[in-house]
Design a protein around this motif. Structure first.
Motif, short mmCIF file in Angstrom:
data_model
loop_
_atom_site.label_atom_id
_atom_site.label_comp_id
_atom_site.label_asym_id
_atom_site.label_seq_id
_atom_site.Cartn_x
_atom_site.Cartn_y
_atom_site.Cartn_z
N ALA A 59 0.86 -1.32 0.09
CA ALA A 59 0.13 0.04 -0.06
C ALA A 59 0.75 1.47 -0.18
CB ALA A 59 -0.93 -0.26 1.33
N GLN A 60 2.21 1.32 0.60
CA GLN A 60 3.12 2.17 0.40
C GLN A 60 3.88 2.16 -0.68
OE1 GLN A 60 5.17 1.59 4.02
NE2 GLN A 60 3.39 1.53 5.45
N LYS A 61 3.56 1.40 -1.62
CA LYS A 61 4.31 1.45 -3.09
C LYS A 61 5.48 0.86 -2.81
CE LYS A 61 0.69 4.13 -4.64
NZ LYS A 61 -0.40 3.30 -5.45
N LYS A 62 5.90 -0.19 -1.85
CA LYS A 62 7.26 -0.65 -1.84
C LYS A 62 6.90 -2.44 -1.97
CE LYS A 62 8.37 2.56 1.76
NZ LYS A 62 8.83 2.63 3.20
N PRO A 63 6.53 -2.36 -3.21
CA PRO A 63 6.12 -3.95 -3.53
C PRO A 63 7.38 -5.08 -3.38
CG PRO A 63 6.27 -2.67 -5.57
CD PRO A 63 6.31 -1.85 -4.43
N LYS A 64 8.61 -4.48 -3.87
CA LYS A 64 9.73 -5.43 -3.88
C LYS A 64 10.32 -5.53 -2.39
CE LYS A 64 11.79 -3.83 -8.22
NZ LYS A 64 13.09 -3.45 -8.96
N GLU A 65 9.91 -4.77 -1.52
CA GLU A 65 10.18 -5.06 0.01
C GLU A 65 9.36 -5.96 0.55
OE1 GLU A 65 10.59 -1.79 2.65
OE2 GLU A 65 11.46 -0.48 0.91
N ALA A 66 7.94 -5.90 -0.15
CA ALA A 66 6.71 -6.94 0.22
C ALA A 66 7.28 -8.36 -0.24
CB ALA A 66 5.73 -6.48 -0.33
N LEU A 67 7.84 -8.31 -1.38
CA LEU A 67 8.22 -9.86 -2.13
C LEU A 67 9.49 -10.31 -1.11
CD1 LEU A 67 8.28 -8.90 -5.89
CD2 LEU A 67 6.67 -10.51 -4.48
N THR A 68 10.42 -9.36 -0.72
CA THR A 68 11.53 -9.96 -0.08
C THR A 68 11.11 -10.58 1.23
OG1 THR A 68 12.81 -8.19 -1.04
CG2 THR A 68 13.65 -9.33 1.12
N LEU A 69 9.89 -9.83 1.74
CA LEU A 69 9.49 -10.37 3.16
C LEU A 69 8.86 -11.55 3.26
CD1 LEU A 69 9.14 -9.47 6.22
CD2 LEU A 69 7.22 -8.24 5.70
N LEU A 70 7.97 -11.85 1.85
CA LEU A 70 7.29 -12.93 1.95
C LEU A 70 7.67 -14.32 1.31
CD1 LEU A 70 3.52 -11.74 1.58
CD2 LEU A 70 4.87 -12.08 3.56
N ARG A 71 8.64 -13.98 0.42
CA ARG A 71 9.12 -15.28 -0.38
C ARG A 71 9.70 -16.21 0.52
NH1 ARG A 71 11.61 -11.51 -5.44
NH2 ARG A 71 9.94 -11.50 -6.72
N PRO A 72 10.37 -16.06 1.45
CA PRO A 72 11.07 -17.18 2.28
C PRO A 72 9.83 -18.03 2.88
CG PRO A 72 12.03 -15.02 3.06
CD PRO A 72 10.64 -14.64 2.00
N TYR A 73 8.64 -17.64 3.04
CA TYR A 73 7.76 -18.50 3.53
C TYR A 73 6.96 -19.59 2.23
CZ TYR A 73 7.44 -15.54 7.28
OH TYR A 73 7.67 -14.65 8.63
N ALA A 132 5.27 -4.98 -8.83
CA ALA A 132 6.53 -5.00 -9.22
C ALA A 132 7.08 -5.25 -10.66
CB ALA A 132 7.63 -5.88 -8.06
N GLY A 133 6.19 -5.48 -11.36
CA GLY A 133 6.09 -5.70 -12.92
C GLY A 133 6.47 -7.28 -12.91
N GLU A 134 6.60 -8.23 -12.09
CA GLU A 134 6.85 -9.45 -11.74
C GLU A 134 5.86 -10.22 -12.54
OE1 GLU A 134 9.98 -10.47 -12.20
OE2 GLU A 134 11.08 -8.71 -10.98
N PHE A 135 5.22 -10.03 -13.77
CA PHE A 135 4.05 -10.66 -14.26
C PHE A 135 3.96 -12.08 -14.31
CE2 PHE A 135 3.42 -6.41 -16.04
CZ PHE A 135 2.53 -5.83 -15.22
N ALA A 136 5.08 -12.73 -14.44
CA ALA A 136 5.18 -14.32 -14.50
C ALA A 136 4.92 -14.75 -13.14
CB ALA A 136 6.55 -14.55 -15.07
N GLU A 137 5.65 -14.29 -12.17
CA GLU A 137 5.73 -14.75 -10.96
C GLU A 137 4.05 -14.39 -10.18
OE1 GLU A 137 7.24 -14.00 -6.19
OE2 GLU A 137 8.27 -13.06 -7.89
N ALA A 138 3.46 -13.16 -10.54
CA ALA A 138 1.99 -13.08 -10.37
C ALA A 138 1.07 -14.01 -10.94
CB ALA A 138 1.61 -11.65 -10.74
N VAL A 139 1.46 -14.50 -11.98
CA VAL A 139 0.49 -15.54 -12.87
C VAL A 139 0.65 -16.99 -12.16
CG1 VAL A 139 0.33 -17.00 -14.68
CG2 VAL A 139 0.49 -14.51 -15.12
N GLU A 140 1.68 -17.00 -11.52
CA GLU A 140 2.32 -18.38 -10.78
C GLU A 140 1.34 -18.56 -9.48
OE1 GLU A 140 5.74 -20.40 -8.29
OE2 GLU A 140 6.26 -19.13 -9.92
N HIS A 141 1.30 -17.04 -8.79
CA HIS A 141 0.74 -17.13 -7.51
C HIS A 141 -0.97 -17.32 -7.89
CE1 HIS A 141 4.44 -16.69 -5.54
NE2 HIS A 141 4.52 -15.33 -6.06
#
Length: 874
Positions: A746-760, A780-789
Motif C-alpha cells: 500500500a506504501q508503494k514498496k512492492p519489492k520489499e513486500a516480496l522480499t519479506l514473504l518469499r521465504p515462506y 513490481a512488474g513481475e507478471f510471470a510470478e504473479a501468474v504463478e501465484h
C-alpha cells in the motif's frame, strides 16, 4: 395287487439338511404353569414355528415337544435354528419363564415317501423321512445343552461358508469345535461343532450320554492318566524352570484387550468403580498391551443395540472384542476369601470365551487391593508375551500414579463413566470430588482438564492444568507426556505440535496423541505431515473416530484428495459427526457443485453457529452477496449472544461479506471492531485464545487494508509488538508478515513486500501469503510470478476452505480470493501479451461471477481487463 396299489412309493434318495429341536423340560413347564397357560404358550410357539418355517423355506415333517424339519440348504436350517433359539428365549423372558431349546443340524441322504390320504386322515404324517441322517441329527440334538446348536462335520463347513448370507449377524456368529465324538451304532468318530450368537450360545462342551461320548485318545483316558501323572509332574517342573510356556492365545505386541466389568463379590460398593479403573490404569502403563477404552466399549454396545449400562460380562465383553478387533478379554474379580481380599483376573479368548490364564493375589483389607492389582496385571502382561524388563520399566505402583484413597479412586471412576456418556457436567462433579478427597490426585485434575477441553471452555482449563502440573510425578509416564503436551498449548504454543508428535511416536496406539498431533500440524498448514497421524487416529478401536475422520477429511480436502475426503466425511456423518455436513458442503463448493453444497448446508442445524462459516463462504463463492450478508448477520447475532471468542471472530466473515457487497463503510466498521476486541483480549496475559486473537486481529487488518484503511493495521502491529512472545509460532509470525507486506504494498514498496514473504514459500504457506505475493509481484512488474501465484490460488481452493487459525475466520476472504485470482490472472496475461490465454481465463471468471453481480471494485478490475484485452489484440 390291491395291497401293492395302496403301498406308498419311496422316492429316490435325496441330499437334504435335517434340523431336529427339542423344547427343554416341556413336561415340567406344563405342570408349573397349568394347562390353560400352557395351551396359550404352545399356540404362540406354533405361530413362531410357522413364521420361521416360511422365513427360512423349511418343511415341517414332525412336531411334538420337538421339531423335525427339512431344508434345501444348511444355511436355511441354521437361520431357522438361530432365530428359533433366540425368539423362544425372548418369548420365555416376556412370560418370566425359562424357555430353552436344543438343536442338531446335519446334512445327509434321506428317503421320503408320502402316506395316503386315508392314512393321513387317521393320524399319519403326510410325509415320512428315514435314513441314517435322521438318527445322526437326533444324536446331535440329544447331546446338546439347553440353548445349544450342534452341527455335524458335514453341515458345519457348508453353513460356515454361507454365513455371510445372514447379513451383519452372520459376521459375528461364534463357531466352536467340540472335538471328535462317537455315537452308538455308528462305527466312525464324528467331529462336532457348535454355532451361536454372543450372549445366547453356551459354547460349552456337551456332556457325555449313553448314546454319545467323546472320542478321547488312549493317553487321555482315566486309566492312562493316572499312570502318566507322576511322570508328567516331574518333567513339568523341570521344563518350567527352564522356560515358561508360550501364550495359548495369539497375542502380539500392540494388540488390544477388552477389560470386562469388575465382578465385586465382597459386598463393598466402594470397590466397584475404583478397582475397575485401577485395572485399566495399571494395564495402560504397558506399551505392549493396548486397552480398549470404556467409552469405545459403550459405543460398541450401542451398535449392538444394547443399553449403555449393560454389564460387560464374559459373553458381552467377548462380543465387543470380536467386533473391535481385540485379541483378549480381561475379566477382573475381587472377593473376600478366608478373611482376606483376593484380587484375580482371567485372560479369555473371545472366540471361544474359554479362560486361557488366571492369576490371583490376596491381601489384608481393602487397602491391599491396589498392590494386588499391580501384581496381577504384571503377571497377565507377562503371560501375554511382554518382556519382564519392559514391565518393570513401564510400570509404577498404582498408589503412586493414582491415589491411595479408594473413595477418591471411585469418584474418578464414576467421572470416567460420566465422561464416556458425554455428560461433562456430571463428570466434572465427580472429578472435583476426587480432588477434594485427595488434592494430589493428578489424574483427577487431568480429568477436569479433559472436561473443559471437551466443552471447549479453555478459560476454565487453566486452573486444573496448573494443579496437575504441580503433581506431575503422580502420573504414569504416558499421562505425564499427555500433560506436557497440553501444557505447551498454553505455555509454549510453538512446541505443542512437537510434543504431540513425540507422544504419538512413543505410544503409537494412543489415539489422543495421534489425533492431537494431526490437529496441531494441520493448524500449522503442514497438511502432508498431518495425514499419517490423522489416519492412525481413525482406528476402529478409538472412541472419537468420528471427529478424527472429520480432521482426516479436511486434510484430504486441503490437499485436493477429493474422493478420499468425501469418503471420510461420509463415514464421519454416519457415526454422528454432524459438523462434517459443513465439510461436505465445502467439498462440493470447492468443485463448484453448488446444488450439492446447498443440500449439505440444508442439513446443518440452524442452531449450529459454526455452520454459518460455510454458509457465508458458499454464498460468497456463488457471488450471492445478499445471502452472504444475511448468513453473516444471523451468525453475528448468535455469536454476540454466546459471547467469548466467537463474538469477535464472526466479525471477519461479516466484514468480508459487506466488502464484497459494496458496503465499504460497513466492512471498515466491523474490521475496526474486530481488531479492537482482539487487541483488548490480547492485553490479558492469561487469555487462552491469545494466538487465535492475534490471527483474528491480523485478519481484521487485512480486510481494512482492502478498503484503504491502514490505521487498523498500524494498531494491530503495535499490539503484536507488545506480545512478541506469540511470534515464536511460525504460522502466526507468517500472518504478521503478511499484514506488514500488505502495508508495504500500500506504501508503494512492492519489492520489499516480496522480499519479506518469499521465504515462506515452503509448501506450507498460508493462503493470504500467496494473495499478497500475487499483488506485490504484479505491482513490481513481475507478471510471470504473479501468474504463478494466481494459478496456485485457483488450484488450492480446498486449502482456501479448510485453512485453520482464528476459527477459520478468514475462510470467506480466502474463497473470494480464489475467484478474484482468475480475474487478476487474465490481467497479468494481457500485460504479458498473451491475449488468447487471457481471454480464456476471463471467460472462466465470468462463468463464476457474473459481471452485473460484481462490486464496484471488481467491476473496475474487469473493465480494465477488457480494455487491456482490446489493446492486446491490436
Amino acid at each position: 395287487m390291491n395291497e401293492m396299489t395302496h403301498r406308498p412309493s419311496i422316492e429316490a434318495p435325496q441330499l437334504r439338511t435335517l434340523l431336529l429341536t427339542d423344547l427343554c423340560d416341556s413336561t415340567t413347564l406344563v405342570e408349573r404353569i397349568g394347562d390353560v397357560q400352557a395351551a396359550t404358550l404352545f399356540r404362540d410357539h406354533d405361530r413362531l414355528v410357522l413364521d420361521l418355517q416360511q422365513r427360512w423355506r423349511g418343511r415341517l415333517i414332525d412336531r411334538s415337544d420337538g421339531l423335525l424339519l427339512l431344508f434345501e440348504r444348511p444355511i436355511d436350517g441354521l437361520g431357522f435354528a438361530l432365530d428359533y433359539v433366540r425368539e423362544l428365549r425372548e418369548m420365555g423372558d416376556a412370560r418370566r419363564l425359562e424357555l430353552r431349546a436344543r438343536a442338531g443340524l446335519h446334512v445327509g441322504e434321506v428317503l421320503t415317501w408320502r402316506n395316503s390320504d386315508e392314512a393321513v386322515q387317521v393320524g399319519a404324517k403326510p410325509l415320512e423321512v428315514e435314513g441314517l441322517a435322521k438318527p445322526m441329527a437326533a444324536r446331535l440334538m440329544a447331546m446338546a445343552r439347553p440353548g445349544q446348536i450342534l452341527l455335524s462335520a458335514v453341515a458345519e463347513p457348508l453353513a460356515h461358508r454361507a454365513a455371510r448370507e445372514l447379513g451383519e449377524r452372520g459376521q459375528h456368529l461364534l463357531w466352536k469345535s467340540h472335538g471328535r465324538w462317537r455315537f452308538k451304532g455308528v462305527p466312525d468318530g464324528q467331529q462336532i461343532y457348535e454355532v451361536g450368537e454372543p450372549g445366547i450360545a453356551p459354547l460349552r462342551m456337551p456332556p457325555n450320554t449313553p448314546k454319545a461320548w467323546r472320542d478321547l485318545p488312549l493317553w487321555r483316558r482315566p486309566a492312562a492318566l493316572a499312570a502318566e501323572a507322576a511322570i508328567i509332574a516331574g518333567i513339568g517342573v523341570g521344563v518350567w524352570l527352564i522356560t515358561r510356556p508360550a501364550p495359548a492365545i495369539a497375542f502380539n505386541q500392540r494388540d488390544w484387550v477388552v477389560v470386562a466389568d469388575l465382578r465385586n463379590l465382597t459386598g463393598q460398593s466402594v470397590l466397584d468403580d475404583s478397582l475397575e479403573q485401577a485395572f485399566r490404569i495399571s494395564l495402560e502403563q504397558s506399551r505392549y498391551v493396548n486397552v480398549l477404552s470404556d467409552l469405545k466399549a459403550r459405543d460398541t454396545l450401542a451398535r449392538m443395540q444394547l443399553k449403555p449400562d449393560t454389564i460387560l460380562d464374559r459373553a458381552i465383553a467377548s462380543e465387543i472384542a470380536l467386533r473391535d478387533g481385540a485379541r483378549a478379554v480381561i475379566l477382573p474379580t475381587v472377593a473376600e476369601v478366608g478373611g482376606k481380599v483376593r484380587v484375580s483376573a482371567e485372560i479369555i479368548d473371545p472366540h471361544t470365551q474359554t479362560t486361557i490364564y488366571a492369576e490371583s493375589t490376596e491381601g489384608v483389607g481393602a487397602e491391599s487391593t491396589l498392590t494386588s492389582i499391580d501384581s496381577v496385571t504384571s503377571v497377565l502382561r507377562e503371560r501375554l508375551g511382554e518382556q519382564l524388563a519392559s514391565i518393570k520399566d513401564d510400570s509404577a505402583p498404582l498408589p503412586t500414579v493414582t491415589t491411595g484413597s479408594l473413595d477418591a479412586l471411585r469418584a474418578f471412576g464414576l467421572g470416567q463413566r460420566s465422561l464416556s456418556r458425554g455428560d461433562y457436567n456430571e463428570a466434572q462433579q465427580f472429578f472435583e470430588r476426587a480432588t477434594a478427597l485427595d488434592p494430589k490426585f493428578a489424574l483427577a485434575w487431568l480429568g477436569q482438564v479433559r472436561v473443559t477441553f471437551g466443552k471447549e471452555d479453555l478459560n476454565k482449563a487453566l486452573m486444573p492444568l496448573r494443579e496437575a502440573q504441580k503433581f506431575r510425578d503422580h502420573l504414569a509416564p504416558r499421562e505425564r507426556m499427555y500433560l506436557d503436551a497440553w501444557s505447551a498449548r498454553f505455555d509454549a504454543p510453538a512446541k505443542a505440535a512437537a510434543k504431540w508428535i513425540e507422544l504419538a511416536k512413543v505410544y503409537p496406539d494412543y489415539h489422543p496423541a495421534q489425533g492431537n498431533a494431526a490437529l496441531w500440524l494441520y493448524e500449522d498448514n503442514r497438511y502432508e505431515e498431518a495425514l499419517p497421524y490423522a489416519k492412525a487416529a481413525t482406528s476402529e478401536q478409538y472412541e472419537y473416530i468420528g471427529s478424527n475422520l472429520d480432521i482426516l477429511g479436511r486434510l484430504q480436502l486441503a490437499t485436493e484428495r477429493y474422493a478420499d475426503a468425501s469418503t471420510s466425511f461420509d463415514r464421519a456423518v454416519a457415526l454422528g459427526r454432524q459438523g462434517s455436513l459443513r465439510r461436505q458442503a465445502a467439498l462440493s463448493a470447492t468443485q463448484r457443485r453448488y446444488d450439492s453444497a446447498e443440500k449439505a448446508l440444508q442439513k446443518v442445524s440452524l442452531q449450529d453457529l459454526h455452520g454459518y462459516i460455510e454458509k457465508v463462504s458458499v454464498a460468497v463463492d456463488r457471488a450471492d452477496w445478499n445471502q452472504a450478508q444475511k448468513s453473516a448477520r444471523i451468525a453475528l447475532k448468535m455469536a454476540e449472544e454466546a459471547g467469548g471468542f466467537d463474538a469477535r471472530a464472526f466479525l471477519i466473515p461479516a466484514a468480508t461479506a459487506s466488502w464484497l457487497a459494496d458496503d465499504e463503510s460497513g466492512a471498515r466498521r466491523m474490521a475496526r471492531q474486530a481488531a479492537e476486541r482482539a487487541i483488548l483480549a490480547l492485553n490479558d496475559s492469561a487469555n487462552p485464545y491469545a494466538e487465535d486473537d492475534a490471527a483474528l486481529a491480523i485478519g481484521a487488518a487485512l480486510i481494512a487494508l482492502r478498503v484503504g484503511d491502514d490505521s487498523v493495521a498500524a494498531k494491530v502491529d503495535k499490539a503484536l509488538q507488545r506480545r512478541s512472545s506469540l511470534m515464536v509460532a511460525t504460522s502466526l509470525r507468517e500472518l504478521s508478515d503478511v499484514m506488514r507486506a500488505a502495508r508495504l504494498r500500500a506504501q508503494k514498496k512492492p519489492k520489499e513486500a516480496l522480499t519479506l514473504l518469499r521465504p515462506y514459500l515452503t509448501g506450507n504457506e498460508r493462503y493470504q501469503t500467496r494473495v499478497v505475493l500475487m499483488h506485490a509481484a504484479a505491482d513490481a512488474g513481475e507478471f510471470a510470478e504473479a501468474v504463478e501465484h494466481a494459478q496456485w490460488l485457483q488450484r488450492k481452493r480446498g486449502a482456501a476452505f479448510m485453512e485453520l487459525k482464528c476459527g477459520q475466520c478468514l475462510q470467506a476472504l480466502n474463497v473470494a480470493d480464489s475467484n478474484i485470482a482468475a480475474l487478476l490472472e487474465a490481467q497479468f496475461l494481457k500485460r504479458m501479451g498473451k491475449a488468447n490465454e487471457a481471454n480464456a481465463k476471463l471467460k472462466s471468471f465470468d462463468a463464476w461471477w457474473a459481471t452485473e453481480a460484481l462490486p464496484s471494485y471488481l467491476r473496475t478490475q474487469r473493465e480494465s481487463a477488457v480494455t487491456t484485452s482490446r489493446l492486446g489484440t491490436v
